[in-house]
Design an enzyme around this catalytic site. Sequence first.
Site, short mmCIF file in Angstrom:
data_model
loop_
_atom_site.label_atom_id
_atom_site.label_comp_id
_atom_site.label_asym_id
_atom_site.label_seq_id
_atom_site.Cartn_x
_atom_site.Cartn_y
_atom_site.Cartn_z
N ASP A 1 0.81 -1.21 0.00
CA ASP A 1 0.00 0.00 0.00
C ASP A 1 0.85 1.27 0.00
O ASP A 1 0.48 2.26 -0.63
CB ASP A 1 -0.92 0.00 1.22
CG ASP A 1 -2.00 -1.08 1.13
OD1 ASP A 1 -2.57 -1.25 0.05
OD2 ASP A 1 -2.28 -1.72 2.15
N ASP B 1 -17.46 1.45 -0.84
CA ASP B 1 -17.41 1.27 -2.29
C ASP B 1 -16.52 2.37 -2.86
O ASP B 1 -16.86 3.56 -2.76
CB ASP B 1 -18.82 1.38 -2.88
CG ASP B 1 -18.86 1.22 -4.39
OD1 ASP B 1 -17.78 1.19 -5.03
OD2 ASP B 1 -19.97 1.14 -4.94
N ASP C 1 0.76 4.33 6.25
CA ASP C 1 1.88 5.21 6.60
C ASP C 1 1.38 6.49 7.25
O ASP C 1 0.24 6.93 7.00
CB ASP C 1 2.69 5.57 5.35
CG ASP C 1 3.48 4.40 4.81
OD1 ASP C 1 3.91 3.56 5.62
OD2 ASP C 1 3.67 4.32 3.57
#
Length: 301
Positions: free
Chosen positions: A66, A219, A278
């Site tokens: 990510d 979503d 992060d």
Amino acid sequence: MRVALLVNPAARAGAHTGIATRAAERLRAHGVQTAIVSGGSAAESSSLLRTAIDVGVDAVAVAGGDGTVNLAIQEVAGTGTPLGIIPAGTGNDFAATLGLRELDAKAAADAIAGGVTRRIDLARVTRADGSTRFFGSVLASGFDSKVNDRANAMRWPRGGSRYNIAILVEFLALAGMPYDVELELADGTRERVTGDLVMATVGNGRTYGGGIPICPDADPADGLLDLVLVRPAGRLRLLRLLPRVYRGTHGSVPEASIRRVRSVRLAAEGVTAYADGDPIGALPLTVDVVPGALTVFTPQA
């Protein structure tokens, strides 16, 4: 098609590099011109990627987790340049939201070469100094950001179990924190929530921490964000709530609320927020949705 393939700058000689090499070989087998991009730091990698985009690549791909995906998002958001993901990180939560988490290097490369794309939303964080940054999956603050602090400092174990251990350790010191939350709902109505909260989480995607469904119904293409607020309760009560969080059924308990919002401002003293795994900044922060800001490759049906 010409693709710039970004590799995690912290793992240039490790597993990510091997995955990137296999993905690049697969892309080239499909006739896709592929250049691997990796600097000695996040800033250098971002600069190299910007240069590749300015030169005129047709797409950007990422081999990493990510955090590395987040680097690429900053460069391609709003440009129409499509992003491909080769999941190779610890959590891969953004990839999971897009249905890519379980893909190996070859399958992920095939999805990019296939050329099928979709547009999704991004969340935009505005800090107190006016600077901004996008994220794709989840912003965590409060208990879950403290879990991130601890998990990131741990050398062992690797993978999702690291977050599980960090959750249990932080739970022993769990306490509510005074928050001031201002939110704009889908219909434009504005509300304010004040008082002690255990956590305040904003999701464009569904999961964080390697698959924990904190925003189970989010979503990434609905033009809204999911705001999860959890109020303090007895430690035993919250301990019983944890399994429901792992199942994604916590929205029905009295201490938790899940709202669909266009934007939210989170304020709390001494709290650092994390986004895409992060640190992204100290509260106060404002988060709003940018509909259709990112084009991503998706596997063919």
